[in-house]
Write a protein that holds these residues in place. Structure first.
Motif, PDB file in Angstrom:
ATOM      1  N   ASP A 138       0.300  23.820  57.052  1.00  0.00           N
ATOM      2  CA  ASP A 138      -0.239  23.847  58.416  1.00  0.00           C
ATOM      3  C   ASP A 138      -0.391  22.437  58.982  1.00  0.00           C
ATOM      4  OD1 ASP A 138      -1.624  25.428  60.641  1.00  0.00           O
ATOM      5  OD2 ASP A 138      -3.204  24.020  60.079  1.00  0.00           O
ATOM      6  N   HIS A 139      -0.956  21.535  58.171  1.00  0.00           N
ATOM      7  CA  HIS A 139      -1.097  20.147  58.620  1.00  0.00           C
ATOM      8  C   HIS A 139       0.264  19.553  58.968  1.00  0.00           C
ATOM      9  CE1 HIS A 139      -5.279  18.635  58.147  1.00  0.00           C
ATOM     10  NE2 HIS A 139      -5.417  19.696  57.372  1.00  0.00           N
ATOM     11  N   ALA A 140       1.230  19.773  58.104  1.00  0.00           N
ATOM     12  CA  ALA A 140       2.552  19.195  58.328  1.00  0.00           C
ATOM     13  C   ALA A 140       3.193  19.731  59.598  1.00  0.00           C
ATOM     14  CB  ALA A 140       3.457  19.462  57.125  1.00  0.00           C
ATOM     15  N   MET A 141       3.069  21.035  59.833  1.00  0.00           N
ATOM     16  CA  MET A 141       3.668  21.626  61.023  1.00  0.00           C
ATOM     17  C   MET A 141       2.978  21.141  62.295  1.00  0.00           C
ATOM     18  SD  MET A 141       6.214  23.537  59.981  1.00  0.00           S
ATOM     19  CE  MET A 141       6.553  24.847  61.158  1.00  0.00           C
ATOM     20  N   HIS A 142       1.664  21.061  62.255  1.00  0.00           N
ATOM     21  CA  HIS A 142       0.938  20.568  63.425  1.00  0.00           C
ATOM     22  C   HIS A 142       1.215  19.085  63.684  1.00  0.00           C
ATOM     23  CE1 HIS A 142      -1.647  24.267  63.385  1.00  0.00           C
ATOM     24  NE2 HIS A 142      -1.599  24.033  64.683  1.00  0.00           N
ATOM     25  N   ASP A 143       1.488  18.353  62.618  1.00  0.00           N
ATOM     26  CA  ASP A 143       1.820  16.932  62.778  1.00  0.00           C
ATOM     27  C   ASP A 143       3.284  16.711  63.160  1.00  0.00           C
ATOM     28  OD1 ASP A 143      -0.758  16.227  62.172  1.00  0.00           O
ATOM     29  OD2 ASP A 143      -0.355  15.747  60.067  1.00  0.00           O
ATOM     30  N   ARG A 144       4.024  17.813  63.392  1.00  0.00           N
ATOM     31  CA  ARG A 144       5.421  17.757  63.805  1.00  0.00           C
ATOM     32  C   ARG A 144       6.311  17.045  62.774  1.00  0.00           C
ATOM     33  NH1 ARG A 144       4.946  16.407  70.339  1.00  0.00           N
ATOM     34  NH2 ARG A 144       3.452  18.081  70.802  1.00  0.00           N
ATOM     35  N   ALA A 145       5.953  17.262  61.524  1.00  0.00           N
ATOM     36  CA  ALA A 145       6.767  16.672  60.455  1.00  0.00           C
ATOM     37  C   ALA A 145       8.150  17.310  60.431  1.00  0.00           C
ATOM     38  CB  ALA A 145       6.080  16.877  59.105  1.00  0.00           C
ATOM     39  N   ASP A 146       9.129  16.563  59.971  1.00  0.00           N
ATOM     40  CA  ASP A 146      10.456  17.107  59.753  1.00  0.00           C
ATOM     41  C   ASP A 146      10.359  18.323  58.828  1.00  0.00           C
ATOM     42  OD1 ASP A 146      13.546  16.622  59.733  1.00  0.00           O
ATOM     43  OD2 ASP A 146      12.978  16.858  57.613  1.00  0.00           O
ATOM     44  N   TRP A 147      11.220  19.336  59.099  1.00  0.00           N
ATOM     45  CA  TRP A 147      11.134  20.592  58.348  1.00  0.00           C
ATOM     46  C   TRP A 147      11.199  20.370  56.839  1.00  0.00           C
ATOM     47  CZ3 TRP A 147      10.227  25.435  60.297  1.00  0.00           C
ATOM     48  CH2 TRP A 147      10.396  26.505  59.421  1.00  0.00           C
ATOM     49  N   ALA A 148      12.108  19.531  56.399  1.00  0.00           N
ATOM     50  CA  ALA A 148      12.251  19.287  54.962  1.00  0.00           C
ATOM     51  C   ALA A 148      10.995  18.647  54.388  1.00  0.00           C
ATOM     52  CB  ALA A 148      13.463  18.399  54.715  1.00  0.00           C
ATOM     53  N   LEU A 149      10.360  17.801  55.181  1.00  0.00           N
ATOM     54  CA  LEU A 149       9.120  17.186  54.730  1.00  0.00           C
ATOM     55  C   LEU A 149       7.979  18.189  54.759  1.00  0.00           C
ATOM     56  CD1 LEU A 149       7.654  14.593  53.841  1.00  0.00           C
ATOM     57  CD2 LEU A 149       7.262  14.089  56.278  1.00  0.00           C
ATOM     58  N   ALA A 150       7.958  19.031  55.803  1.00  0.00           N
ATOM     59  CA  ALA A 150       6.869  20.002  55.954  1.00  0.00           C
ATOM     60  C   ALA A 150       6.836  21.010  54.811  1.00  0.00           C
ATOM     61  CB  ALA A 150       7.008  20.732  57.286  1.00  0.00           C
ATOM     62  N   GLU A 151       8.003  21.333  54.267  1.00  0.00           N
ATOM     63  CA  GLU A 151       8.018  22.353  53.219  1.00  0.00           C
ATOM     64  C   GLU A 151       7.725  21.792  51.831  1.00  0.00           C
ATOM     65  OE1 GLU A 151      11.827  24.202  53.174  1.00  0.00           O
ATOM     66  OE2 GLU A 151      12.877  22.431  52.428  1.00  0.00           O
ATOM     67  N   GLN A 152       7.528  20.479  51.744  1.00  0.00           N
ATOM     68  CA  GLN A 152       7.200  19.883  50.451  1.00  0.00           C
ATOM     69  C   GLN A 152       5.717  20.082  50.140  1.00  0.00           C
ATOM     70  OE1 GLN A 152       8.481  15.813  50.153  1.00  0.00           O
ATOM     71  NE2 GLN A 152      10.528  16.250  50.947  1.00  0.00           N
ATOM     72  N   ALA A 153       5.435  20.617  48.975  1.00  0.00           N
ATOM     73  CA  ALA A 153       4.058  20.863  48.538  1.00  0.00           C
ATOM     74  C   ALA A 153       4.074  21.126  47.043  1.00  0.00           C
ATOM     75  CB  ALA A 153       3.456  22.059  49.273  1.00  0.00           C
ATOM     76  N   PRO A 154       2.921  21.019  46.406  1.00  0.00           N
ATOM     77  CA  PRO A 154       2.840  21.426  44.997  1.00  0.00           C
ATOM     78  C   PRO A 154       3.196  22.903  44.853  1.00  0.00           C
ATOM     79  CG  PRO A 154       0.925  20.127  45.624  1.00  0.00           C
ATOM     80  CD  PRO A 154       1.660  20.440  46.894  1.00  0.00           C
ATOM     81  N   PRO A 155       3.410  23.378  43.651  1.00  0.00           N
ATOM     82  CA  PRO A 155       3.805  24.780  43.455  1.00  0.00           C
ATOM     83  C   PRO A 155       2.813  25.753  44.073  1.00  0.00           C
ATOM     84  CG  PRO A 155       4.092  23.547  41.430  1.00  0.00           C
ATOM     85  CD  PRO A 155       3.387  22.638  42.380  1.00  0.00           C
ATOM     86  N   GLN A 156       3.346  26.807  44.660  1.00  0.00           N
ATOM     87  CA  GLN A 156       2.517  27.891  45.192  1.00  0.00           C
ATOM     88  C   GLN A 156       2.285  28.933  44.097  1.00  0.00           C
ATOM     89  OE1 GLN A 156       5.551  27.643  48.668  1.00  0.00           O
ATOM     90  NE2 GLN A 156       4.041  29.179  49.274  1.00  0.00           N
ATOM     91  N   HIS A 157       1.146  29.611  44.195  1.00  0.00           N
ATOM     92  CA  HIS A 157       0.783  30.584  43.159  1.00  0.00           C
ATOM     93  C   HIS A 157       0.289  31.871  43.798  1.00  0.00           C
ATOM     94  CE1 HIS A 157       1.052  27.704  39.822  1.00  0.00           C
ATOM     95  NE2 HIS A 157       0.549  26.825  40.671  1.00  0.00           N
ATOM     96  N   GLU A 158       0.454  32.974  43.082  1.00  0.00           N
ATOM     97  CA  GLU A 158      -0.091  34.269  43.481  1.00  0.00           C
ATOM     98  C   GLU A 158      -1.457  34.456  42.840  1.00  0.00           C
ATOM     99  OE1 GLU A 158       2.747  37.256  42.440  1.00  0.00           O
ATOM    100  OE2 GLU A 158       4.382  36.260  43.532  1.00  0.00           O
ATOM    101  N   ILE A 159      -2.272  35.297  43.457  1.00  0.00           N
ATOM    102  CA  ILE A 159      -3.601  35.550  42.898  1.00  0.00           C
ATOM    103  C   ILE A 159      -3.526  36.513  41.711  1.00  0.00           C
ATOM    104  CG2 ILE A 159      -4.189  37.487  44.437  1.00  0.00           C
ATOM    105  CD1 ILE A 159      -7.047  36.279  44.552  1.00  0.00           C
ATOM    106  N   ASP A 160      -2.537  37.376  41.710  1.00  0.00           N
ATOM    107  CA  ASP A 160      -2.379  38.304  40.595  1.00  0.00           C
ATOM    108  C   ASP A 160      -2.088  37.512  39.324  1.00  0.00           C
ATOM    109  OD1 ASP A 160      -2.084  40.574  39.079  1.00  0.00           O
ATOM    110  OD2 ASP A 160      -0.070  41.035  39.805  1.00  0.00           O
ATOM    111  N   GLY A 161      -3.005  37.565  38.374  1.00  0.00           N
ATOM    112  CA  GLY A 161      -2.849  36.837  37.128  1.00  0.00           C
ATOM    113  C   GLY A 161      -3.427  35.439  37.139  1.00  0.00           C
ATOM    114  N   ALA A 162      -3.822  34.940  38.308  1.00  0.00           N
ATOM    115  CA  ALA A 162      -4.426  33.605  38.376  1.00  0.00           C
ATOM    116  C   ALA A 162      -5.832  33.630  37.790  1.00  0.00           C
ATOM    117  CB  ALA A 162      -4.473  33.123  39.820  1.00  0.00           C
ATOM    118  N   THR A 163      -6.236  32.524  37.189  1.00  0.00           N
ATOM    119  CA  THR A 163      -7.592  32.420  36.661  1.00  0.00           C
ATOM    120  C   THR A 163      -8.498  31.839  37.745  1.00  0.00           C
ATOM    121  OG1 THR A 163      -6.800  32.105  34.400  1.00  0.00           O
ATOM    122  CG2 THR A 163      -9.058  31.406  34.888  1.00  0.00           C
ATOM    123  N   ILE A 164      -9.477  32.624  38.130  1.00  0.00           N
ATOM    124  CA  ILE A 164     -10.425  32.238  39.179  1.00  0.00           C
ATOM    125  C   ILE A 164     -11.793  32.072  38.540  1.00  0.00           C
ATOM    126  CG2 ILE A 164     -11.452  32.835  41.399  1.00  0.00           C
ATOM    127  CD1 ILE A 164      -8.434  32.535  41.545  1.00  0.00           C
TER     128      ILE A 164
END
Length: 341
Positions: A138-164
């Motif tokens: 969200d920050h990247a998109m609002h900051d008008r970052a280049d698409w390739a830069l905006a999609e860079q992030a640490p790995p995404q995870h699902e809640i199913d099986g995640a330790t909370i």
């Protein structure tokens, strides 16, 4: 019809909050409990100074309060010789309830149970947002970052099986626990007031704080404000969290060392979603506002339409019980004040 000058129930509720807490059916119940049609026993005023000398307070048995109520000290209570119940539309009464109330045998009740579900839902929303890296995107998109830069992030995870990990088995903590469990999360809980049987009943694993921090993908705070919980998470504790882990705080800023958290967040190693702050309103120049790995909301986790009406409903339930000579369900005693922010 002449305005009531000697109410039995006085509601010190700001005008803008009245319709949030009391829809017409709830108002009708409140009027009936206070003695019949609304003008006969119920009076709304936005604040205590707004009551004015024309209002006779000698018959007031119930005082309904909101967050703007001043301390109910001896001088103030002397104006309410018949007062028997203070019913708060929120959760914490610490800012205005004094020992003098309890010395005089005045009951205190509050509507905090109504706030558990919306706060737990926001905690869940925060959890999902951090797992899926939504603040960074969200920050990247609002900051008008280049698409390739905006999609860079640490790995995404699902809640199913995640330790909370949940810190604090409060009513909100338990509501959050049920929500994340329903989505398949593996849960850990830290709360010194629980034992293994309690944890088993909650279908979770009781662990120490260090173990919870080091093994959880998301750490959600739901602990009370106690001397022993002040700054319970500082640099030493944050260092235990996994790279890419997330911290969710919809509870109290009391629990967290803000300087240590800021330093950890600025490093980019962990993420956070925060609804509560030491300084509120949060200063516009707060460095938290600039961090792409931080999701911020302005202390609004409990602010749902439905939750507010439940708060008003609980207040009226308690007043009905009081006038009907029945036990109250949400009373607050002197020891409870120590657990409130």
């Amino acid at each position: 019809m002449a305005e009531l000058t000697a109410p039995r129930v006085l509601a010190l509720v700001a005008e803008k909050l009245q319709p949030r807490f009391f829809d017409q059916p709830t108002l009708d119940r409140l009027a009936k409990a206070s003695g019949g049609s609304r003008p006969s026993g119920l009076l709304f005023r936005g604040s205590l100074p707004a009551v004015g000398p024309d209002i006779d307070l000698s018959a007031v048995e119930v005082l309904i309060t909101d967050w703007g109520t001043p301390p109910l000290d001896a001088v103030t209570l002397d104006r309410f010789p018949a007062l028997k119940l203070v019913a708060h539309t929120g959760a914490s009464v610490k800012s205005f309830v004094t020992d003098e109330l309890f010395r005089r045998g005045i009951l205190v009740t509050q509507a905090g149970d109504a706030m558990a579900r919306p706060v737990a839902e926001v905690s869940l929303a925060f959890t999902l947002a951090l797992l899926h890296q939504l603040p960074r995107f969200d920050h990247a998109m609002h900051d008008r970052a280049d698409w390739a830069l905006a999609e860079q992030a640490p790995p995404q995870h699902e809640i199913d099986g995640a330790t909370i990990g949940i810190v604090g088995a409060s009513r909100t903590g338990r509501a959050y626990l049920r929500l994340v469990q329903s989505l398949g999360a593996r849960t850990l809980i830290y709360d010194p007031t629980l034992d293994a049987d309690d944890a088993h009943a909650l279908d979770t694993e009781l662990v120490g704080l260090d173990a919870l921090l080091s093994h959880s993908r998301i750490v959600a705070l739901h602990a009370p404000s106690l001397p022993g919980t002040y700054r319970m998470l500082s640099a030493e504790q944050f260092a235990l969290m996994q790279d890419g882990a997330g911290l969710v705080n919809t509870a109290r800023s009391w629990l967290v060392d803000p300087a240590a958290l800021l330093a950890e967040l600025q490093s980019g190693r962990i993420d956070a979603a925060i609804d509560v702050f030491d300084d509120e309103p949060l200063p516009t120049d707060s460095p938290l506002r600039l961090l792409p790995n931080v999701l911020l909301t302005p202390h609004r986790a409990a602010g749902t339409f439905e939750g507010h009406l439940r708060q008003g409903g609980i207040v009226v339930d308690e007043i009905e019980a009081f006038f009907g000579g029945k036990p109250l369900k949400h009373t607050v005693g002197p020891k409870d004040l120590n657990r409130m922010a």
